[in-house]
Motif scaffolding. Structure first.
Motif, PDB file in Angstrom:
ATOM      1  N   GLY A   1      33.002  29.181  25.425  1.00 14.06           N
ATOM      2  CA  GLY A   1      33.002  30.043  24.245  1.00 14.06           C
ATOM      3  C   GLY A   1      32.566  31.454  24.593  1.00 14.06           C
ATOM      4  O   GLY A   1      33.180  32.434  24.160  1.00 14.06           O
ATOM      5  N   ARG A   2      31.519  31.549  25.392  1.00 11.92           N
ATOM      6  CA  ARG A   2      31.039  32.866  25.834  1.00 11.92           C
ATOM      7  C   ARG A   2      32.085  33.570  26.685  1.00 11.92           C
ATOM      8  O   ARG A   2      32.365  34.754  26.504  1.00 11.92           O
ATOM      9  CB  ARG A   2      29.739  32.719  26.625  1.00 11.92           C
ATOM     10  N   LEU A   3      32.656  32.836  27.636  1.00 11.16           N
ATOM     11  CA  LEU A   3      33.652  33.412  28.540  1.00 11.16           C
ATOM     12  C   LEU A   3      34.884  33.899  27.781  1.00 11.16           C
ATOM     13  O   LEU A   3      35.364  35.021  27.991  1.00 11.16           O
ATOM     14  CB  LEU A   3      34.050  32.381  29.597  1.00 11.16           C
ATOM     15  N   LEU A   4      35.375  33.078  26.873  1.00 13.43           N
ATOM     16  CA  LEU A   4      36.558  33.474  26.104  1.00 13.43           C
ATOM     17  C   LEU A   4      36.255  34.631  25.153  1.00 13.43           C
ATOM     18  O   LEU A   4      37.107  35.491  24.918  1.00 13.43           O
ATOM     19  CB  LEU A   4      37.121  32.272  25.344  1.00 13.43           C
ATOM     20  N   ASN A   5      35.050  34.666  24.605  1.00 13.97           N
ATOM     21  CA  ASN A   5      34.655  35.774  23.740  1.00 13.97           C
ATOM     22  C   ASN A   5      34.597  37.081  24.534  1.00 13.97           C
ATOM     23  O   ASN A   5      35.088  38.117  24.068  1.00 13.97           O
ATOM     24  CB  ASN A   5      33.312  35.490  23.074  1.00 13.97           C
ATOM     25  N   ILE A   6      34.013  37.041  25.707  1.00 14.02           N
ATOM     26  CA  ILE A   6      33.951  38.240  26.556  1.00 14.02           C
ATOM     27  C   ILE A   6      35.361  38.704  26.902  1.00 14.02           C
ATOM     28  O   ILE A   6      35.673  39.892  26.851  1.00 14.02           O
ATOM     29  CB  ILE A   6      33.121  37.968  27.834  1.00 14.02           C
ATOM     30  N   ALA A   7      36.237  37.748  27.253  1.00 10.54           N
ATOM     31  CA  ALA A   7      37.612  38.098  27.604  1.00 10.54           C
ATOM     32  C   ALA A   7      38.349  38.714  26.420  1.00 10.54           C
ATOM     33  O   ALA A   7      39.124  39.659  26.579  1.00 10.54           O
ATOM     34  CB  ALA A   7      38.358  36.863  28.104  1.00 10.54           C
ATOM     35  N   GLU A   8      38.096  38.192  25.233  1.00 12.32           N
ATOM     36  CA  GLU A   8      38.782  38.699  24.046  1.00 12.32           C
ATOM     37  C   GLU A   8      38.256  40.066  23.632  1.00 12.32           C
ATOM     38  O   GLU A   8      39.033  40.962  23.314  1.00 12.32           O
ATOM     39  CB  GLU A   8      38.609  37.706  22.893  1.00 12.32           C
ATOM     40  N   VAL A   9      36.943  40.221  23.656  1.00 19.70           N
ATOM     41  CA  VAL A   9      36.337  41.455  23.156  1.00 19.70           C
ATOM     42  C   VAL A   9      36.499  42.608  24.145  1.00 19.70           C
ATOM     43  O   VAL A   9      36.868  43.715  23.767  1.00 19.70           O
ATOM     44  CB  VAL A   9      34.835  41.227  22.825  1.00 19.70           C
ATOM     45  N   SER A  10      36.220  42.362  25.412  1.00 17.16           N
ATOM     46  CA  SER A  10      36.248  43.470  26.369  1.00 17.16           C
ATOM     47  C   SER A  10      37.068  43.160  27.615  1.00 17.16           C
ATOM     48  O   SER A  10      36.854  43.755  28.662  1.00 17.16           O
ATOM     49  CB  SER A  10      34.823  43.851  26.753  1.00 17.16           C
ATOM     50  N   GLY A  11      38.011  42.256  27.502  1.00 18.27           N
ATOM     51  CA  GLY A  11      38.826  41.862  28.647  1.00 18.27           C
ATOM     52  C   GLY A  11      39.626  42.999  29.246  1.00 18.27           C
ATOM     53  O   GLY A  11      39.713  43.150  30.465  1.00 18.27           O
ATOM     54  N   LEU A  12      40.216  43.837  28.399  1.00 18.13           N
ATOM     55  CA  LEU A  12      41.018  44.948  28.888  1.00 18.13           C
ATOM     56  C   LEU A  12      40.161  45.949  29.653  1.00 18.13           C
ATOM     57  O   LEU A  12      40.540  46.406  30.738  1.00 18.13           O
ATOM     58  CB  LEU A  12      41.739  45.634  27.725  1.00 18.13           C
ATOM     59  N   LEU A  13      39.002  46.266  29.118  1.00 19.29           N
ATOM     60  CA  LEU A  13      38.095  47.201  29.781  1.00 19.29           C
ATOM     61  C   LEU A  13      37.602  46.632  31.112  1.00 19.29           C
ATOM     62  O   LEU A  13      37.583  47.344  32.125  1.00 19.29           O
ATOM     63  CB  LEU A  13      36.914  47.524  28.868  1.00 19.29           C
ATOM     64  N   ILE A  14      37.220  45.368  31.110  1.00 24.17           N
ATOM     65  CA  ILE A  14      36.753  44.735  32.347  1.00 24.17           C
ATOM     66  C   ILE A  14      37.865  44.689  33.385  1.00 24.17           C
ATOM     67  O   ILE A  14      37.646  44.968  34.566  1.00 24.17           O
ATOM     68  CB  ILE A  14      36.197  43.326  32.056  1.00 24.17           C
ATOM     69  N   THR A  15      39.084  44.373  32.946  1.00 19.01           N
ATOM     70  CA  THR A  15      40.224  44.330  33.859  1.00 19.01           C
ATOM     71  C   THR A  15      40.468  45.697  34.492  1.00 19.01           C
ATOM     72  O   THR A  15      40.670  45.803  35.705  1.00 19.01           O
ATOM     73  CB  THR A  15      41.490  43.854  33.126  1.00 19.01           C
ATOM     74  N   ALA A  16      40.440  46.746  33.678  1.00 21.96           N
ATOM     75  CA  ALA A  16      40.650  48.093  34.196  1.00 21.96           C
ATOM     76  C   ALA A  16      39.550  48.497  35.173  1.00 21.96           C
ATOM     77  O   ALA A  16      39.825  49.059  36.240  1.00 21.96           O
ATOM     78  CB  ALA A  16      40.726  49.094  33.048  1.00 21.96           C
ATOM     79  N   LEU A  17      38.314  48.180  34.821  1.00 21.71           N
ATOM     80  CA  LEU A  17      37.183  48.529  35.684  1.00 21.71           C
ATOM     81  C   LEU A  17      37.244  47.775  37.009  1.00 21.71           C
ATOM     82  O   LEU A  17      37.087  48.372  38.085  1.00 21.71           O
ATOM     83  CB  LEU A  17      35.865  48.238  34.962  1.00 21.71           C
ATOM     84  N   VAL A  18      37.496  46.482  36.952  1.00 19.13           N
ATOM     85  CA  VAL A  18      37.565  45.674  38.178  1.00 19.13           C
ATOM     86  C   VAL A  18      38.735  46.119  39.045  1.00 19.13           C
ATOM     87  O   VAL A  18      38.604  46.244  40.267  1.00 19.13           O
ATOM     88  CB  VAL A  18      37.645  44.167  37.841  1.00 19.13           C
ATOM     89  N   ALA A  19      39.887  46.377  38.425  1.00 18.76           N
ATOM     90  CA  ALA A  19      41.048  46.840  39.191  1.00 18.76           C
ATOM     91  C   ALA A  19      40.762  48.168  39.873  1.00 18.76           C
ATOM     92  O   ALA A  19      41.142  48.371  41.037  1.00 18.76           O
ATOM     93  CB  ALA A  19      42.263  46.959  38.276  1.00 18.76           C
ATOM     94  N   THR A  20      40.072  49.055  39.179  1.00 14.64           N
ATOM     95  CA  THR A  20      39.716  50.346  39.764  1.00 14.64           C
ATOM     96  C   THR A  20      38.778  50.175  40.948  1.00 14.64           C
ATOM     97  O   THR A  20      39.004  50.752  42.023  1.00 14.64           O
ATOM     98  CB  THR A  20      39.067  51.258  38.703  1.00 14.64           C
TER      99      THR A  20
END
Length: 175
Positions: free
Chosen positions: A67-86
């Motif tokens: 639940g926590r993991l999916l919530n994080i992915a839903e709420v800030s997944g795009l930002l985390i993806t961009a940051l990690v990719a960078t």
């Protein structure tokens, strides 16, 4: 030869010849394979053996963690993806294009962990969709752990080969 020169020759401060790097790599993969979706794997084994209340505790812990993991992915997944990719791109370019050994070392730890993070997300979504219980949940966690261990073994192998190549190519004092 003075004391500091002898010490730095004995304890090389470059990434791939530094014992602390290899200890950190071992701890990273040991921890990644022990905590399956944030749940210690020994709890899954105990739940499978003992059943009952232990299995209910395992199911509750898995439900909370996914639940926590999916919530994080839903709420800030795009930002985390961009940051990690960078960060991964910067490490890859500075390490392998410009030759910064520290960036290479961090990249060889971070990139496979992004694969583990994606695997965690995929497994969490699968558990949320299928809602397996009991033995089926433990089997899913066991399979997930196996894939994490395979990624870890490949990562350690590639890192060891690249590290040995770097140590041979640069010589004992980096020159």
């Amino acid at each position: 030869m003075d004391f500091y020169a002898t010490l730095f020759e004995l304890i090389d401060m470059r990434s791939f010849s530094n014992l602390w790097y290899w200890i950190a790599l071992a701890v990273l993969w040991s921890t990644a394979s022990h905590f399956v979706l944030g749940v210690p794997f020994d709890l899954a084994q105990k739940a499978r053996r003992q059943g009952g209340e232990r299995m209910e505790e395992l199911e509750a812990m898995v439900r909370i963690n996914i639940g926590r993991l999916l919530n994080i992915a839903e709420v800030s997944g795009l930002l985390i993806t961009a940051l990690v990719a960078t960060v991964i791109t910067v490490l890859g370019v500075t390490g392998f294009v410009y030759g910064a050994e520290f960036s290479q070392a961090v990249f060889l730890m971070a990139f496979p962990m992004t694969l583990v993070a994606l695997l965690n997300l995929r497994t969490a979504r699968r558990i949320a969709a299928q809602a397996p219980r009991g033995e089926a949940l433990v089997a899913l966690l066991r399979r997930h752990r196996l894939f994490v261990q395979i990624i870890g073994m490949l990562s350690i192998f590639v890192t060891a080969m690249w590290g040995m190549y770097q140590n041979i190519a640069t010589g004992p004092l980096g020159g």
